[in-house]
Design an enzyme around this catalytic site. Structure first.
Site, PDB file in Angstrom:
ATOM      1  N   SER A  32      27.691  43.775  24.898  1.00  0.00           N
ATOM      2  CA  SER A  32      26.239  43.646  24.749  1.00  0.00           C
ATOM      3  C   SER A  32      25.802  44.237  23.412  1.00  0.00           C
ATOM      4  CB  SER A  32      25.517  44.366  25.892  1.00  0.00           C
ATOM      5  OG  SER A  32      25.687  45.769  25.774  1.00  0.00           O
ATOM      6  N   ARG A  79      29.009  39.326  17.707  1.00  0.00           N
ATOM      7  CA  ARG A  79      29.049  39.429  19.171  1.00  0.00           C
ATOM      8  C   ARG A  79      29.514  38.127  19.793  1.00  0.00           C
ATOM      9  NH1 ARG A  79      25.009  38.288  23.131  1.00  0.00           N
ATOM     10  NH2 ARG A  79      25.420  39.393  25.102  1.00  0.00           N
ATOM     11  N   SER A 130      17.849  55.422  24.117  1.00  0.00           N
ATOM     12  CA  SER A 130      16.982  54.780  25.103  1.00  0.00           C
ATOM     13  C   SER A 130      16.692  53.366  24.607  1.00  0.00           C
ATOM     14  CB  SER A 130      15.682  55.569  25.269  1.00  0.00           C
ATOM     15  OG  SER A 130      14.833  54.933  26.206  1.00  0.00           O
ATOM     16  N   ASP A 148      15.363  67.581   9.365  1.00  0.00           N
ATOM     17  CA  ASP A 148      14.273  67.269   8.445  1.00  0.00           C
ATOM     18  C   ASP A 148      14.164  65.767   8.245  1.00  0.00           C
ATOM     19  OD1 ASP A 148      13.599  69.957   8.013  1.00  0.00           O
ATOM     20  OD2 ASP A 148      15.211  70.177   6.539  1.00  0.00           O
ATOM     21  N   HIS A 153      12.083  68.921  14.698  1.00  0.00           N
ATOM     22  CA  HIS A 153      11.921  69.429  13.340  1.00  0.00           C
ATOM     23  C   HIS A 153      12.493  70.844  13.178  1.00  0.00           C
ATOM     24  CE1 HIS A 153      10.644  68.773   9.359  1.00  0.00           C
ATOM     25  NE2 HIS A 153       9.515  68.135   9.608  1.00  0.00           N
TER      26      HIS A 153
END
Length: 550
Positions: free
Chosen positions: A380, A368, A471, A527, A523
């Site tokens: 970023s 970076r 997130s 898996d 699920h």
């Protein structure tokens, strides 16, 4: 030959459309590309263009009415051509546009003859309805009216600012004229397709439009307003005059009297705020009983007994700590309602499991630094993660899937949703085809989305279609967390901060930079081994970031 015009499917979630406005009428000639009508979909109000030349022979839907996708809305053909056979073959029903059913056709017959229905198309006014400005919107809150009743408006004027479940957006009326009616006030909510305003010719009687739009009886007046002042139970002829304990003669509404009885409040002590001093519900609910005066201590039985009593030992007095209990309440915003609804559905419907992995970020930090020395925009760590996830998803298509009830869709394209925090909650703009974009391209796009989100300028199309979501709370120094899946995505990646910790390299303990990521999986689709394999690929890409440039 005459051709039918059907309600188009203008979005992937659209099931019906509302004819907001016709731009043509029966007998008008149209060319391919002409705007026939404005159609309100589940996402926005859009222009509907003609795909053929001809004359409008038939219009089957009145303005303001909803029609299912693929239903016949009009017929185009040569002037004077018989279109009834084509209309019947297409299942368009009667050749008379949107005519109300006749009373004699209904079973059973009504007891009394209905009043003749007003031809709404003859009224020089247009109903403005609450548009569906996002795919999850069910209602909107009027934050601000930009005009008031009586103002002249143009077709491109923004009538109001509406808070949806994702952002605050402008509502355009698409109609020129005088603002004749405003429904919900500022701060009030209106359901999607609910009437919010009427625009038309000044002085027009809009009563028929309001009656047709609501199609429901007027709401009953609240009990406090409807109850007459004489509703209290009359006193019997031989009743004794009212006393401090008898409040039967106090003027009060039935509801206020019931609440007072339940709370043990004597209405003689309550001051009424309604006309003539009549007591209503708010007076009882806001009543605070005066503090009772303590009764004087009983005198001792005799002076001798008091004198013979030994003086009591003074009690230990503890200091009194007092404080004021305070709180504030605020209305739940449309965005917060949507977050509550969708994430609850996800967490309680999709069986979540979680896989966490630590990633050595030393090489990513070095890469970076070198890239930012020459790149046109600053890259970023989040940009690195978005790019690495996109590349890894191409190698693990099962992670890039969606659960659709009776089938599982494996997406061949990669659309990454990037969660962005705003004051009201959370928005998820989508970087589409992220696997084919450079780090610089991703950086510019994510920064632009973040700016739009903060300014409440994100459009519904920019928040739709994600196949995977990220997130990232790393900028807050979070060590580790789990995220709730953004359905129908099968997975979401929770990205934590880069921590400086001791690590073992070549048999020696040295300082290292470690980032933990947690993959939340549905699920029903994924898996444990599949999720772990995806994280292994992601780890290898971030620990050797040169592979992202290949």
């Amino acid at each position: 030959m005459a051709e039918v015009v059907k309600m188009p499917k203008m979005s992937d979630t659209m099931t019906e459309g509302v004819l907001a406005k016709w731009h043509k009428k029966v007998g008008d000639k149209v060319k391919s590309g002409d705007v026939l009508a404005e159609i309100e979909t589940d996402k926005a109000t859009m222009d509907f263009e003609s795909y053929q030349d001809g004359t409008i022979l038939y219009i089957g839907v009145e303005e303001g009415n909803a029609v299912p996708v693929d239903a016949v809305i009009a017929v185009l053909g040569k002037e004077g051509e018989d279109y009834k056979a084509v209309l019947a073959q297409a299942g368009g029903g009667s050749d008379k546009p949107a005519a109300p059913a006749k009373a004699e056709d209904k079973q059973p017959a009504p007891v009394a003859a209905a009043a003749p229905k007003v031809d709404l198309s003859s009224i020089p006014a247009t109903v403005i309805r609450m548009p569906a400005l996002s795919d999850t919107m069910t209602e909107g809150v009027i934050e601000k009216w930009n005009f008031k009743v009586g103002d002249k408006v143009k077709s491109d004027d923004s009538l109001a600012d509406v808070a949806t479940d994702k952002a605050t957006m402008e509502v355009v009326g698409y109609e020129a004229g005088t603002l004749l009616y405003i429904g919900p006030k500022e701060g009030e909510a209106a359901p999607v397709n609910g009437i919010i305003a009427i625009v038309g010719k000044e002085g027009t009687d809009i009563t028929p439009l309001l009656q047709d739009a609501t199609n429901a009886p007027a709401a009953a007046a609240p009990a406090e307003e409807a109850a007459p002042a004489t509703a209290e139970t009359p006193a019997t002829a031989d009743a004794s005059p009212a006393s401090s304990a008898d409040d039967s003669r106090v003027k009060a509404s039935p509801l206020a009297r019931k609440i007072a009885k339940d709370k043990g409040i004597n209405l003689n002590d309550v001051k009424g705020s309604a006309e003539g001093g009549r007591i209503i519900r708010k007076d009882v609910e806001g009543f605070v009983a005066p503090a009772k005066t303590a009764a004087p201590a009983a005198a001792p039985a005799s002076t001798e007994a008091a004198a013979s009593s030994a003086p009591a030992k003074a009690p230990i007095v503890l200091p009194t700590y007092t404080g004021e209990e305070k709180f504030t309440e605020r209305a739940v915003t449309q965005m917060r309602k949507a977050i509550s609804r969708r994430l609850s559905e996800s967490l309680f419907t999709a069986p979540h499991f979680y896989v966490t992995m630590s990633i050595d970020m030393d090489q990513a930090i070095a890469a970076r630094t070198r890239i930012n020395d020459i790149a046109p925009v600053k890259i970023s760590f989040n940009d690195f993660v978005v790019k690495a996830v996109a590349v890894a998803l191409k190698q693990h298509p099962a992670i890039n899937s969606s659960f659709l009830g009776d089938k599982i869709r494996t997406n061949e394209h990669v659309h990454i949703g990037v969660a962005v925090a705003v004051d009201e909650g959370l928005l998820v703009p989508v970087v589409k085809f992220a696997d084919g974009k450079s780090l610089s391209h991703i950086s510019v796009e994510v920064k632009e989305f973040a700016g739009k989100a903060k300014a409440k300028k994100l459009q519904p199309a920019e928040m739709e279609g994600s196949t995977f979501t990220i997130s990232n709370l790393g900028m807050f120094g979070v060590d580790e967390f789990t995220a709730i899946i953004n359905t129908p995505n099968a997975c979401i990646l929770a990205v934590s901060g880069i921590q400086q910790v001791p690590v073992v390299k070549n048999g020696a303990v040295v300082p290292g930079n470690v980032m933990k990521v947690t993959l939340s999986c549905d699920h029903r689709v994924v898996d444990g081994a599949t999720g772990a394999a995806f994280l292994q690929t992601l780890k290898s890409l971030l620990e050797e970031p040169v592979r992202l440039l290949i």
